[in-house]
Design a protein around this motif. Structure first.
Motif, PDB file in Angstrom:
ATOM      1  N   ILE A   5       0.844  -1.193   0.000  1.00  0.00           N
ATOM      2  CA  ILE A   5       0.000   0.000   0.000  1.00  0.00           C
ATOM      3  C   ILE A   5       0.883   1.247   0.000  1.00  0.00           C
ATOM      4  N   ILE A   6       0.525   2.217  -0.824  1.00  0.00           N
ATOM      5  CA  ILE A   6       1.176   3.525  -0.820  1.00  0.00           C
ATOM      6  C   ILE A   6       0.134   4.547  -0.375  1.00  0.00           C
ATOM      7  N   ILE A   7       0.421   5.279   0.696  1.00  0.00           N
ATOM      8  CA  ILE A   7      -0.484   6.327   1.174  1.00  0.00           C
ATOM      9  C   ILE A   7       0.180   7.672   0.878  1.00  0.00           C
ATOM     10  N   ASN A   8      -0.388   8.414  -0.063  1.00  0.00           N
ATOM     11  CA  ASN A   8       0.220   9.676  -0.480  1.00  0.00           C
ATOM     12  C   ASN A   8      -0.279  10.846   0.360  1.00  0.00           C
ATOM     13  N   CYS A   9       0.537  11.259   1.316  1.00  0.00           N
ATOM     14  CA  CYS A   9       0.220  12.425   2.142  1.00  0.00           C
ATOM     15  C   CYS A   9       1.003  13.649   1.693  1.00  0.00           C
ATOM     16  N   ALA A  10       1.797  13.505   0.644  1.00  0.00           N
ATOM     17  CA  ALA A  10       2.559  14.638   0.114  1.00  0.00           C
ATOM     18  C   ALA A  10       1.623  15.539  -0.686  1.00  0.00           C
ATOM     19  N   ASN A  62       2.919   9.868 -10.901  1.00  0.00           N
ATOM     20  CA  ASN A  62       4.130   9.059 -10.744  1.00  0.00           C
ATOM     21  C   ASN A  62       3.905   7.912  -9.766  1.00  0.00           C
ATOM     22  N   LEU A  63       3.233   8.202  -8.661  1.00  0.00           N
ATOM     23  CA  LEU A  63       2.931   7.165  -7.674  1.00  0.00           C
ATOM     24  C   LEU A  63       1.997   6.111  -8.269  1.00  0.00           C
ATOM     25  N   ALA A  64       1.041   6.569  -9.074  1.00  0.00           N
ATOM     26  CA  ALA A  64       0.106   5.629  -9.715  1.00  0.00           C
ATOM     27  C   ALA A  64       0.836   4.727 -10.708  1.00  0.00           C
TER      28      ALA A  64
END
Length: 283
Positions: free
Chosen positions: A53-58, A83-85
């Motif tokens: 899991i990647i949680i993008n809080c940026a 980019n994260l996707a």
């Protein structure tokens, strides 16, 4: 394994606290450690960490400065999520990303904004956040986009912290009374997000505390709960002549999310009381 971006922000900090308490495995990276606007860096980090899991809080959340620093905001809020996707798709990770009520223009006249309403941002910040949503969806990976609003938690980048500082410096306060949305605590966001992860929720949802209010009423209740006796004068938003326009009425409905997850989400008043009671405000 969970990868959290934007480690130094108030939302990421809440995730770090909660996941540590729960004994979950995670890696939290700051902007210096991972610039999500750089695809090579993102691919390298995800390949090495191998997060499920990647949680993008940026995020670039400086609404007024985004009017001048559009390219910087765009890199973080639009290119970064894409980019994260891409990395999530490449390495079979699940991406969770946070957007905003500022994707709406605030002109809806028949109730709260739902996921079915068409976005129409009126400031550059809102435009970059909407573009981030679109880019994630177009990438085609496994994602969950959660729109939040008026976020507050432990830290200095929120309305409550600024409000208390103003009471120390000014004889009385001027607070906008014609902007309406939903104050939403980082605790609520983290708790509901973790529930969504357990239930493998995907798609686009509005994650806010229940109910809505004006900035003026939010400020008044906050000072009352803290026992601070300070006169607050309600003023209109054009009083301050800020660079970025704000939507006048942008409260979002969390009904779809509550129904899908079968959970109750605290009212903004109760969430605020809990935050202040637990000493979340550290000045």
């Amino acid at each position: 394994m969970i990868l959290i971006t934007g480690k130094n922000g108030q939302l990421a900090s809440e995730f770090v606290r909660t996941l540590t308490e729960k004994g979950k495995r995670f890696v939290a990276l700051s902007h210096k450690e991972l610039d999500i606007g750089n695809l090579d860096s993102v691919l390298k980090a995800v390949k090495e960490i191998k997060p499920e899991i990647i949680i993008n809080c940026a995020a670039y959340n400086l609404v007024d400065r985004a009017e001048e620093e559009y390219e910087i905001a765009y890199k973080t809020n639009a290119i970064g999520p894409e980019n994260l996707a891409i990395a999530a798709r490449e390495y079979a990770s699940f991406l969770i990303h946070y957007s905003t009520d500022y994707v709406f223009d605030g002109k809806k006249e028949n109730g709260l904004y739902t996921e079915q309403d068409k976005p129409s941002p009126i400031n550059e910040y809102g435009k970059t956040k909407l573009e981030g949503e679109k880019r994630i969806m177009e990438t085609g990976g496994n994602y969950l986009i959660l729109r939040v609003s008026w976020v507050y938690g432990r830290g200095k980048q929120n309305f409550i912290y600024k409000l208390i500082k103003w009471t120390e410096k000014m004889p009385f306060l001027k607070i906008v009374c014609d902007e309406f949305s939903v104050p939403t605590s980082t605790k609520t966001i983290v708790d509901v997000t973790l529930n969504a992860i357990e239930k493998r929720l995907t798609g686009l949802f509005h994650l806010v505390n229940s109910g809505y209010t004006s900035r003026f009423e939010w400020a008044r209740l906050t000072l009352k709960l803290l026992g601070i006796n300070k006169f607050i004068r309600p003023v209109t938003s054009d009083t301050f002549r800020l660079p970025a326009k704000r939507p006048g009425f942008s409260p979002m409905s969390n009904e779809k999310l509550k129904r899908t997850l079968n959970v109750e989400i605290p009212s903004w008043e109760n969430a605020l009381k809990g935050f202040l009671k637990e000493g979340g405000l550290t000045l």
